[in-house]
Design a protein around this motif. Sequence first.
Motif, PDB file in Angstrom:
ATOM      1  N   SER A 165       0.826  -1.209   0.000  1.00  0.00           N
ATOM      2  CA  SER A 165       0.000   0.000   0.000  1.00  0.00           C
ATOM      3  C   SER A 165       0.858   1.256   0.000  1.00  0.00           C
ATOM      4  N   GLU A 166       1.933   1.220   0.776  1.00  0.00           N
ATOM      5  CA  GLU A 166       2.850   2.359   0.795  1.00  0.00           C
ATOM      6  C   GLU A 166       3.496   2.555  -0.580  1.00  0.00           C
ATOM      7  N   GLU A 167       3.831   1.451  -1.240  1.00  0.00           N
ATOM      8  CA  GLU A 167       4.411   1.538  -2.578  1.00  0.00           C
ATOM      9  C   GLU A 167       3.391   2.075  -3.586  1.00  0.00           C
ATOM     10  N   ILE A 168       2.126   1.675  -3.444  1.00  0.00           N
ATOM     11  CA  ILE A 168       1.073   2.229  -4.307  1.00  0.00           C
ATOM     12  C   ILE A 168       1.036   3.747  -4.163  1.00  0.00           C
ATOM     13  N   GLY A 169       1.082   4.226  -2.920  1.00  0.00           N
ATOM     14  CA  GLY A 169       1.067   5.669  -2.682  1.00  0.00           C
ATOM     15  C   GLY A 169       2.243   6.370  -3.339  1.00  0.00           C
ATOM     16  N   HIS A 170       3.441   5.765  -3.215  1.00  0.00           N
ATOM     17  CA  HIS A 170       4.632   6.372  -3.834  1.00  0.00           C
ATOM     18  C   HIS A 170       4.488   6.427  -5.352  1.00  0.00           C
ATOM     19  N   ARG A 171       3.986   5.342  -5.939  1.00  0.00           N
ATOM     20  CA  ARG A 171       3.845   5.306  -7.398  1.00  0.00           C
ATOM     21  C   ARG A 171       2.795   6.297  -7.879  1.00  0.00           C
ATOM     22  N   LEU A 172       1.705   6.435  -7.127  1.00  0.00           N
ATOM     23  CA  LEU A 172       0.687   7.422  -7.496  1.00  0.00           C
ATOM     24  C   LEU A 172       1.256   8.840  -7.430  1.00  0.00           C
ATOM     25  N   ASP A 173       2.057   9.107  -6.417  1.00  0.00           N
ATOM     26  CA  ASP A 173       2.668  10.434  -6.301  1.00  0.00           C
ATOM     27  C   ASP A 173       3.567  10.716  -7.501  1.00  0.00           C
ATOM     28  N   GLU A 174       4.309   9.699  -7.939  1.00  0.00           N
ATOM     29  CA  GLU A 174       5.176   9.885  -9.107  1.00  0.00           C
ATOM     30  C   GLU A 174       4.336  10.167 -10.360  1.00  0.00           C
ATOM     31  N   LEU A 175       3.242   9.427 -10.522  1.00  0.00           N
ATOM     32  CA  LEU A 175       2.381   9.657 -11.686  1.00  0.00           C
ATOM     33  C   LEU A 175       1.731  11.035 -11.629  1.00  0.00           C
ATOM     34  N   ASP A 176       1.343  11.469 -10.436  1.00  0.00           N
ATOM     35  CA  ASP A 176       0.691  12.771 -10.293  1.00  0.00           C
ATOM     36  C   ASP A 176       1.644  13.933 -10.574  1.00  0.00           C
ATOM     37  N   ARG A 177       2.938  13.664 -10.525  1.00  0.00           N
ATOM     38  CA  ARG A 177       3.903  14.738 -10.775  1.00  0.00           C
ATOM     39  C   ARG A 177       4.027  15.075 -12.255  1.00  0.00           C
ATOM     40  N   VAL A 178       3.327  14.321 -13.093  1.00  0.00           N
ATOM     41  CA  VAL A 178       3.323  14.653 -14.522  1.00  0.00           C
ATOM     42  C   VAL A 178       2.381  15.845 -14.697  1.00  0.00           C
ATOM     43  N   VAL A 179       2.799  16.988 -14.181  1.00  0.00           N
ATOM     44  CA  VAL A 179       1.964  18.191 -14.176  1.00  0.00           C
ATOM     45  C   VAL A 179       2.123  18.919 -15.507  1.00  0.00           C
ATOM     46  N   PRO A 180       1.040  19.311 -16.139  1.00  0.00           N
ATOM     47  CA  PRO A 180       1.158  20.012 -17.418  1.00  0.00           C
ATOM     48  C   PRO A 180       1.935  21.314 -17.279  1.00  0.00           C
ATOM     49  N   GLN A 181       2.859  21.523 -18.190  1.00  0.00           N
ATOM     50  CA  GLN A 181       3.657  22.739 -18.195  1.00  0.00           C
ATOM     51  C   GLN A 181       2.919  23.824 -18.972  1.00  0.00           C
ATOM     52  N   PRO A 182       2.540  24.911 -18.334  1.00  0.00           N
ATOM     53  CA  PRO A 182       1.820  25.957 -19.063  1.00  0.00           C
ATOM     54  C   PRO A 182       2.734  26.647 -20.072  1.00  0.00           C
ATOM     55  N   LYS A 183       2.131  27.113 -21.169  1.00  0.00           N
ATOM     56  CA  LYS A 183       2.865  27.892 -22.169  1.00  0.00           C
ATOM     57  C   LYS A 183       2.474  29.353 -22.011  1.00  0.00           C
ATOM     58  N   VAL A 184       3.456  30.193 -21.738  1.00  0.00           N
ATOM     59  CA  VAL A 184       3.209  31.612 -21.524  1.00  0.00           C
ATOM     60  C   VAL A 184       3.742  32.378 -22.722  1.00  0.00           C
ATOM     61  N   LEU A 185       2.891  33.197 -23.279  1.00  0.00           N
ATOM     62  CA  LEU A 185       3.285  34.087 -24.368  1.00  0.00           C
ATOM     63  C   LEU A 185       3.484  35.471 -23.749  1.00  0.00           C
TER      64      LEU A 185
END
Length: 230
Positions: A165-185
């Motif tokens: 369960s702890e490993e599931i939490g760590h893996r979910l945190d890693e997946l959640d870090r795929v945060v979209p990078q905004p494009k600023v003009l």
Amino acid sequence: MLANDVPVVPCGWHQRIIISALFLRSLIPRGLRLGFLISPSREGEFISRVALAHEALTIRGSSSRTGREAMVALVRAVRSERISPTMYGDGPRGPAGVFKPGAAILARRTGAPLFLVGCAASRYWQLGSWDKGRIPKPFARITIAVGEPWPIGELEDAQHADRISEEIGHRLDELDRVVPQPKVLAHTACTDMALVEILGSCVHARVPKPAPVDVLLRAVIDALDLPVPQ
């Protein structure tokens, strides 16, 4: 990645339940028999109707009040009905960010692999609830990151389930870090360079002031990777 009619145990954080549920809903036409464990309360009845309206299936039970009965119902749903019940491991009441062992136990008893779903929104409202729930704002960019189906195999004891369960939490945190990078003009004057430096790598392009409309429009088209109008 997912075979038709082969159940999995989707897992995610309760904070991102709206985004992940919408993504999983999109897999129903591809054969996923998506299910949710919903309490038999009056509130649960309303949520159940919403889930059914979106073609998801419901398993009635409460992990917090009737945990043993809920697990029996979940196992039956996977084995007999080929349902993939979504497990938000820190729900329904927290603590937030602590994944409880129910998903690992369910995967062990049924043989269905875990299917971890991470997600992020570029803009969202954050609730004041225990999970700091996030609701994407209109026109937000949604990013989904999933792991390969993860068979659990044997669980040696309760401590082993806790480690999984702890490993599931760590893996979910890693997946959640795929945060979209905004494009600023950056449409700035020469005196605004401090702002450009603060925005850093988010700045896709800089259009100095003043600039005609056609130059601004071309910069927006380039930033969004849109086809150039003929």
